[in-house]
Design a protein around this motif. Structure first.
Motif, PDB file in Angstrom:
ATOM      1  N   MET A 191     -39.945  21.320 -34.478  1.00 25.69           N
ATOM      2  CA  MET A 191     -38.797  21.230 -33.880  1.00 25.69           C
ATOM      3  C   MET A 191     -37.594  21.526 -34.621  1.00 25.69           C
ATOM      4  SD  MET A 191     -39.389  17.676 -31.677  1.00 25.69           S
ATOM      5  CE  MET A 191     -38.013  17.732 -30.845  1.00 25.69           C
ATOM      6  N   GLY A 208     -36.492  21.308 -39.445  1.00 25.51           N
ATOM      7  CA  GLY A 208     -36.830  21.072 -40.750  1.00 25.51           C
ATOM      8  C   GLY A 208     -38.138  21.967 -41.279  1.00 25.51           C
ATOM      9  N   ILE A 209     -38.819  21.123 -42.288  1.00 25.84           N
ATOM     10  CA  ILE A 209     -40.085  21.900 -42.929  1.00 25.84           C
ATOM     11  C   ILE A 209     -41.246  20.876 -43.095  1.00 25.84           C
ATOM     12  CG2 ILE A 209     -38.997  23.894 -43.594  1.00 25.84           C
ATOM     13  CD1 ILE A 209     -39.055  22.640 -46.397  1.00 25.84           C
ATOM     14  N   GLY A 241     -40.807  16.969 -43.759  1.00 26.20           N
ATOM     15  CA  GLY A 241     -39.578  16.813 -43.188  1.00 26.20           C
ATOM     16  C   GLY A 241     -39.008  17.424 -42.131  1.00 26.20           C
ATOM     17  N   VAL A 260     -38.481  17.337 -37.805  1.00 32.56           N
ATOM     18  CA  VAL A 260     -37.901  16.495 -36.937  1.00 32.56           C
ATOM     19  C   VAL A 260     -39.065  15.734 -36.244  1.00 32.56           C
ATOM     20  CG1 VAL A 260     -36.630  16.429 -34.664  1.00 32.56           C
ATOM     21  CG2 VAL A 260     -35.890  17.642 -36.733  1.00 32.56           C
ATOM     22  N   ARG A 261     -39.981  16.391 -35.904  1.00 33.09           N
ATOM     23  CA  ARG A 261     -41.172  15.903 -35.274  1.00 33.09           C
ATOM     24  C   ARG A 261     -41.881  14.759 -35.744  1.00 33.09           C
ATOM     25  NH1 ARG A 261     -42.591  16.256 -30.324  1.00 33.09           N
ATOM     26  NH2 ARG A 261     -42.402  13.876 -30.788  1.00 33.09           N
ATOM     27  N   ARG A 287     -40.135  12.734 -37.902  1.00 36.44           N
ATOM     28  CA  ARG A 287     -39.331  11.631 -37.739  1.00 36.44           C
ATOM     29  C   ARG A 287     -39.173  11.196 -36.400  1.00 36.44           C
ATOM     30  NH1 ARG A 287     -34.073  14.231 -40.783  1.00 36.44           N
ATOM     31  NH2 ARG A 287     -35.281  14.522 -42.824  1.00 36.44           N
ATOM     32  N   LEU A 288     -39.368  11.618 -35.443  1.00 39.22           N
ATOM     33  CA  LEU A 288     -39.571  11.349 -34.134  1.00 39.22           C
ATOM     34  C   LEU A 288     -40.885  10.344 -33.852  1.00 39.22           C
ATOM     35  CD1 LEU A 288     -38.263  14.255 -31.834  1.00 39.22           C
ATOM     36  CD2 LEU A 288     -37.513  12.062 -32.143  1.00 39.22           C
ATOM     37  N   LEU A 331     -40.170   7.323 -35.335  1.00 40.99           N
ATOM     38  CA  LEU A 331     -39.454   6.465 -34.642  1.00 40.99           C
ATOM     39  C   LEU A 331     -40.152   5.666 -33.577  1.00 40.99           C
ATOM     40  CD1 LEU A 331     -36.408   5.233 -33.574  1.00 40.99           C
ATOM     41  CD2 LEU A 331     -36.399   7.596 -32.369  1.00 40.99           C
ATOM     42  N   THR A 332     -41.100   6.592 -32.870  1.00 43.64           N
ATOM     43  CA  THR A 332     -42.033   6.202 -31.889  1.00 43.64           C
ATOM     44  C   THR A 332     -42.905   5.117 -32.236  1.00 43.64           C
ATOM     45  OG1 THR A 332     -41.984   8.225 -30.551  1.00 43.64           O
ATOM     46  CG2 THR A 332     -43.656   6.818 -30.114  1.00 43.64           C
ATOM     47  N   SER A 365     -38.588   6.880 -26.733  1.00 42.73           N
ATOM     48  CA  SER A 365     -38.980   8.020 -27.488  1.00 42.73           C
ATOM     49  C   SER A 365     -38.728   9.398 -26.689  1.00 42.73           C
ATOM     50  CB  SER A 365     -40.563   7.836 -27.841  1.00 42.73           C
ATOM     51  OG  SER A 365     -40.819   6.757 -28.963  1.00 42.73           O
ATOM     52  N   LEU A 370     -30.934  21.831 -40.737  1.00 48.26           N
ATOM     53  CA  LEU A 370     -32.251  20.752 -41.174  1.00 48.26           C
ATOM     54  C   LEU A 370     -32.917  21.376 -42.138  1.00 48.26           C
ATOM     55  CD1 LEU A 370     -32.996  19.693 -37.367  1.00 48.26           C
ATOM     56  CD2 LEU A 370     -32.371  18.283 -39.126  1.00 48.26           C
TER      57      LEU A 370
END
Lengths: 176, 184
Positions: free
Chosen positions: A148, A150-151, A162, A164-165, A167-168, A171-172, B153, B172
């Motif tokens: 999604m 970042g890298i 780093g 986004v996946r 981080r999500l 979070l989940t 989520s 990003l």
């Protein structure tokens, strides 16, 4: 396929690319193709299907890479597929990349990104990874929309995520 | 013919006076003959009637004595029977009292045990219900939390996906490179 045979194919590919004077480019293109082949079951099954004539499988490769890769890269992949070694193509390409990096006294850093990196970004990322790992790295970028943004960088056993996946997912995990 | 008959015949054979000299006092011969006849009658009565009467009276006395004896015996037996009945009645009363006391004790024991068992069962049921309530509450909370987390989520991911344009992705990427470089 035995390790010796993989080495043989890897050496042949390196020498051809070097002779053509485009080792770095060919190396990158082969690496991306190897990752694409690993992630696509249908492509892998098609190129490995012995019921499909070799010429047909080579035509498929040329259709796929013709507009996206250099002629040298297309020819090399077509050659391996025509030889009936499509199943071992990722291992052969990994060996090519690792040997090329070793020759330059570097370690391969596989970087997954949602977008393509410019040369300047690759250079800065290589410098950052070298500083972070203490090794000179050869950055190999794989475009992976699933992260999604970042890298995700992997140097040897070290993984720096780093994305986004990630981080999500964190979070989940915290919400659960 | 016996003596009585002779006296009666002699009296009948005597010449009947034409009249009595006195209205209320009989003639001497009547007195003599009447006295003799009375003596004979009294003698006969004494000789024959009195023994029979005595015998009869003795027999009657014997019967009465026997009846008295039997009555006394019956009375004794009746008294004994009455005593036995009274004793039996007393036994019955005491047995009744004992049975009632035992029944009272059993009833009291059963009542106590029943109350204790009911109290224990109620306590167990309450504890089980409380545990079930806690478990249900925890399970429901966990399910709600999982649903909320899943929905949050999914919503977050949807928002992130919609907000990810090329400029954001490059930003990003630059942030990631800077972060890796910053960790060096």
């Amino acid at each position: 396929m035995t390790s010796d045979r993989i080495d043989g194919y890897a050496t042949a590919l390196i020498e051809v690319a070097r002779a053509e004077g485009s080792l770095d480019q060919v190396e990158d293109e082969l690496y991306r193709f190897a990752r694409a082949l690993e992630s696509s079951d249908s492509l892998r099954n098609t190129l490995n299907d012995p019921m499909i004539p070799a010429a047909k499988r080579q035509a498929i490769v040329e259709d796929l890479l013709g507009a996206k890769a250099s002629p040298t890269t297309t020819s090399l992949v077509s050659f391996v597929v025509g030889a009936g070694r499509a199943h071992d193509l990722p291992a052969i390409i990994d060996r090519v990349v690792n040997r090329a990096a070793t020759e330059k006294d570097r370690t391969v850093a596989e970087v997954r990104s949602a977008v393509a990196l410019t040369d300047e970004q690759r250079s800065r990322l290589a410098a950052a990874l070298a500083a972070a790992t203490g090794k000179q790295v050869e950055v190999k970028v794989v475009i992976d929309p699933s992260i999604m943004g970042g890298i995700v960088a992997q140097v040897g056993d070290v993984v720096i995520d780093g994305s986004v996946r990630n981080r999500l997912d964190q979070l989940t995990s915290r919400l659960s | 013919m016996n003596a009585l008959s002779l006296v009666v015949l002699a009296a009948e054979s005597a010449p009947e006076p034409a009249h009595t000299p006195h209205t209320w006092w009989p003639e001497p011969y009547e007195i003599i003959w009447g006295g003799l006849a009375s003596l004979v009658v009294f003698y006969g009565l004494w000789k024959f009637a009195v023994p029979a009467l005595k015998k009869y009276m003795a027999a009657r006395s014997g019967r009465i004595a026997d009846e008295l004896a039997r009555s006394a015996s019956a009375r004794v037996e009746a008294s004994a029977e009455a005593e036995r009945i009274r004793a039996a009645k007393g036994d019955i009363v005491s047995e009744r009292a004992r049975i009632l006391a035992t029944a009272d004790e059993d009833a009291a024991r059963l009542l106590t045990e029943g109350r204790e068992r009911i109290v224990t069962e109620v306590a167990d049921l309450e504890a089980r219900a409380a545990a079930d309530l806690v478990a249900s509450r925890g399970r429901v909370l966990a399910e709600v939390q999982a649903d909320v987390a899943r929905l949050a989520s999914a919503a977050t991911e949807e928002v992130v996906i919609r907000s990810l344009d090329d400029a954001t992705r490059h930003r990003l990427l630059e942030d990631a490179i800077a972060t890796i470089g910053g960790h060096a």
